[in-house]
Write a protein that holds these residues in place. Sequence first.
Motif, mmCIF file in Angstrom:
data_model
loop_
_atom_site.group_PDB
_atom_site.id
_atom_site.type_symbol
_atom_site.label_atom_id
_atom_site.label_comp_id
_atom_site.label_asym_id
_atom_site.label_seq_id
_atom_site.Cartn_x
_atom_site.Cartn_y
_atom_site.Cartn_z
ATOM 1 N N SER A 273 0.840 -1.201 0.000
ATOM 2 C CA SER A 273 0.000 0.000 0.000
ATOM 3 C C SER A 273 0.868 1.240 0.000
ATOM 4 N N GLU A 274 0.417 2.219 -0.747
ATOM 5 C CA GLU A 274 1.044 3.541 -0.730
ATOM 6 C C GLU A 274 0.094 4.496 -0.017
ATOM 7 N N GLU A 275 0.606 5.193 0.976
ATOM 8 C CA GLU A 275 -0.238 6.010 1.841
ATOM 9 C C GLU A 275 -0.180 7.468 1.425
ATOM 10 N N PHE A 276 -1.358 8.123 1.451
ATOM 11 C CA PHE A 276 -1.473 9.555 1.170
ATOM 12 C C PHE A 276 -2.278 10.198 2.291
ATOM 13 N N ALA A 277 -1.938 11.441 2.607
ATOM 14 C CA ALA A 277 -2.605 12.118 3.715
ATOM 15 C C ALA A 277 -4.084 12.342 3.451
ATOM 16 N N SER A 278 -4.460 12.531 2.182
ATOM 17 C CA SER A 278 -5.855 12.766 1.833
ATOM 18 C C SER A 278 -6.019 12.531 0.344
ATOM 19 N N ALA A 279 -7.261 12.569 -0.116
ATOM 20 C CA ALA A 279 -7.520 12.406 -1.544
ATOM 21 C C ALA A 279 -6.967 13.573 -2.339
ATOM 22 N N ARG A 280 -6.998 14.774 -1.771
ATOM 23 C CA ARG A 280 -6.432 15.934 -2.484
ATOM 24 C C ARG A 280 -4.931 15.783 -2.676
ATOM 25 N N VAL A 281 -4.245 15.269 -1.679
ATOM 26 C CA VAL A 281 -2.807 15.036 -1.817
ATOM 27 C C VAL A 281 -2.549 13.976 -2.893
ATOM 28 N N TYR A 282 -3.374 12.945 -2.922
ATOM 29 C CA TYR A 282 -3.211 11.911 -3.951
ATOM 30 C C TYR A 282 -3.367 12.499 -5.351
ATOM 31 N N VAL A 283 -4.390 13.310 -5.546
ATOM 32 C CA VAL A 283 -4.607 13.931 -6.861
ATOM 33 C C VAL A 283 -3.466 14.874 -7.197
ATOM 34 N N LYS A 284 -2.999 15.626 -6.220
ATOM 35 C CA LYS A 284 -1.924 16.588 -6.473
ATOM 36 C C LYS A 284 -0.640 15.895 -6.905
ATOM 37 N N LEU A 285 -0.346 14.752 -6.320
ATOM 38 C CA LEU A 285 0.898 14.049 -6.633
ATOM 39 C C LEU A 285 0.803 13.204 -7.904
ATOM 40 N N ASN A 286 -0.409 12.866 -8.332
ATOM 41 C CA ASN A 286 -0.551 11.928 -9.453
ATOM 42 C C ASN A 286 -1.407 12.469 -10.583
ATOM 43 N N ALA A 287 -1.650 13.775 -10.608
ATOM 44 C CA ALA A 287 -2.551 14.326 -11.626
ATOM 45 C C ALA A 287 -2.029 14.078 -13.035
ATOM 46 N N ASP A 288 -0.719 14.161 -13.248
ATOM 47 C CA ASP A 288 -0.179 13.986 -14.598
ATOM 48 C C ASP A 288 -0.317 12.551 -15.092
ATOM 49 N N GLN A 289 -0.464 11.582 -14.171
ATOM 50 C CA GLN A 289 -0.643 10.198 -14.574
ATOM 51 C C GLN A 289 -2.116 9.800 -14.634
ATOM 52 N N LEU A 290 -2.979 10.540 -13.970
ATOM 53 C CA LEU A 290 -4.399 10.211 -13.956
ATOM 54 C C LEU A 290 -5.153 10.837 -15.118
ATOM 55 N N ALA A 291 -4.652 11.948 -15.646
ATOM 56 C CA ALA A 291 -5.337 12.659 -16.729
ATOM 57 C C ALA A 291 -4.515 12.544 -18.007
ATOM 58 N N ARG A 292 -5.073 13.023 -19.107
ATOM 59 C CA ARG A 292 -4.355 13.051 -20.371
ATOM 60 C C ARG A 292 -4.570 14.423 -21.010
ATOM 61 N N GLY A 293 -3.646 14.799 -21.861
ATOM 62 C CA GLY A 293 -3.756 16.086 -22.525
ATOM 63 C C GLY A 293 -2.588 16.295 -23.469
ATOM 64 N N SER A 294 -2.758 17.195 -24.404
ATOM 65 C CA SER A 294 -1.705 17.547 -25.347
ATOM 66 C C SER A 294 -1.866 19.011 -25.716
ATOM 67 N N ARG A 295 -0.815 19.570 -26.285
ATOM 68 C CA ARG A 295 -0.871 20.982 -26.667
ATOM 69 C C ARG A 295 -1.880 21.208 -27.782
#
Length: 875
Positions: A273-295
């Motif tokens: 298990s990887e522990e995060f202080a909250s869901a907001r911290v999880y999103v903040k640290l992993n947003a680039d891997q959870l979403a997609r986008g291009s210029r």
Amino acid sequence: MLQPLTSRGNEAVRLLGYRRLDASSPEVATSWAGAVRGVHAQAVTEPPPSSELMLADAKTQLLRNGVNQTLLRMRDEAYRQAEPERSKLPRWARALRLLPQRTTITPKTVAVIERLRLQLAEGAPRPVLDIRDCARLSLAMEALARTLPQGPFAELSQRLALLGQAAWAQLARAEAEAQLWPQFQRFDQPGSSQERRAGVSLGAGLGLGEAGAGAKATFGVNLGVAWGMDNDDEGFVFVNRSKAISARAGIKGGVGVAALSGAVQGRWQHTESEEFASARVYVKLNADQLARGSRRETLGTGARAAVGALIRLFRPGYGNELSHFQRLQQQAADQQQRLGVLLGWLGQRDRSEALPGPARHYAPPCVVDSVRGGAVAQAEAVGVGVAVDVAVERIDIKAPVLTPFWQALRQEHGVARDTVTAEHRLAGLEQMAGALFGSDASTRPLSRLSGAADATALRGGDLKVLARALDCLEAEFEHLCAVAQQVDAGIGRRAGSAAVERSLLASWRARRREEALAQMALAHAVLVREVGAREPTEAAVDMLFEKRALDQRLDELAPRLYAPPIRYDAGKVAQATSFRDLLKLQIRDRSVALSLGGTLGAVGLQASASLTERERVHHNPVRAGDYKDVRVTLTGSAGGSWPLDGLRDVLMAQLAPHGLAAEVPAALAGLQASLGAQGSGSLTLLLRFYRPQYQRLADFPADAAGYRLQLSRVSASGDLGLSIAGGVPVQPGISVELGLDIGASATSVLYERWGDNSLSAPLMHYLHLKAVGEEARWPDKRQEQRLALEALCRQLARPDSAVRGEANYFLKRQQQDSAGFFAIMEAFAAGYGSAEAAIAELEALMERQYPQWQMDKQAFAGWEELPLVHESVRR
């Protein structure tokens, strides 16, 4: 207008400057002499003087003014490098303007730059470029670099394109965080979870039956993997990866429409298990891997959705530039030196702050091992069944905790809670530092930094020696970072830069960057310890101020030293520069469940009730203790299975031309295969009763001890699964069965209310939010549980309530007068006091409990402090 002046040598055209012709001059327009003077008498304008600018700030945001100045200089340089069209007429004839003037053709490079300038000018009048402007800048610079020959101008375009892409990724990531937060916000609610699973099973069956009566024994083994995310009761968010093996043995017998079955089963599961202080911290640290986008998607010029989806079907990462966020930030930081040189080539001096590179988050995974055993008995008749299930489970949790050397040396209790372990750790630190002293200063860094031959000599030096060593350490660290960035950015001759880096690493007795950074952190820890050992008297005011200044400089260097802006393995550096503790927790469960259900065709309905007794060994004093969970669940399901006998017919048709079809029925006689799908949904009511471990202490009032309702919760869950199963007969009555299943499940909390006769629930949430730095979430939590908190305050006003005795226990530990506290509660209960005042007084009690709560966590017996073993960081 501007007319270019060129010099021709060996048929090469070189731009010397521009003559500015004043079109408003009547002499130029009407007189032949004026035209000649307009060509020859106008002064040639010199290139603009060198200027200072800021291209980007420390957050990788591009500044509009700096970008505009750079584009102007690039336009001028594009004009200089463009070869003007040569006319066949002599120069004096062109000056007379006797023939119609041909339209001036703007060079393609100039057109690209001018179009970009106009597009950026149309943007929002903000001092920094927005996400669309950054995307335009990056794509335009890439297009410009493709049209230019190799040289400084093309390299400048490439590096500006990379900087623009990094700035775009920074803004795109911020937008992704805002978009992802509503999706993951529910994981801040304890009890929420989601999971995906896959498994394969192998079993054997032995059955005999005749005239509607028979019995069958089965044995099976199942291997499964799962990936999930959940929230524990305290509020931490966990991302889990688990693998499990289970075995089951059962027997079933029946007569007619009635059947009786029983089974025993066991399961072992290993989870990381990887522990995060909250869901907001999880999103903040992993947003680039959870979403997609291009210029191009940002500008609305990307491929059509159908085309992009088709390509991503075969290449999942296609077009997802946001997934390269970490690499782009690092490359932008690596090239900053070279970009400054290229801007200087244009006559500009960049005053931008140093880019920090990507923020690297590393935490060692938490390991959870669980063993579960149980037995179930079930009776069915006419589609209705009743079952009893008993189970026991033990869960062992091991959570490694890394504390950097410099932070451990700053702690009040020292580098360890146990004095023997602290001595061993300091001895190990000193032994590791001993290798950095010696007579050869080129390979003994601490001797080179301080001039001391050994640790004893350094210990005998004054603060000026330590200050000089710190200066040298900081200089060598900055030098290593600069050289490493040059190597990674491919600046200059790569072989030469790599040789310089190897020389620097050798001077720190290292072969890789991670080893050099670990040695520098070790040297920093030695200086922290030596400065801390100095105890100037109050009379030595100058020495006291010098020591404080040196401590401040050491603390300022530490974050950069432990997280440098270069490429490196954060995990290896963290492991080599930290003391390691192991937090051991344990959960023991005993449960019994009774269920009643029935099926009608493909639809089923089941009601169940269960009681789970849990003993939790935990370092958090408001979570450790005994639990009794009562669950009532109502479940509805729908599904079915479809035989796959048609596959056998298809196989026979394919084998018939080869004369083998006759062998198939004999080989596959009795083979049964089916495809199944099932979905279910359930509603669960949870009543949790809790007896905290601190109630066992001698000073806790006995009449207030016991199980109290901690919370009541209603949750909804859903499950979808797909399975393939097949059975192969081996002998009469004996078959081998094989199965494969995949599925997904999710749980959401619909309602939760805290108990009104215990402080455990508000204490647990308030202290957790304060510990993780998210106190701003407490007002929303307080409003959500306002009715429960008001009922709790009324219970606190009752002299015979259990929660009053619990609150009095905490007030005594805080050395507070309980009379004033309970007077406010009684006033609220009597109706002449406000609820806000009562809740505020309760919050004050919880705030005062925070330091004591932290000390109780540190005093937990499950902490295992590992000694620092002397070993080389070279792997």
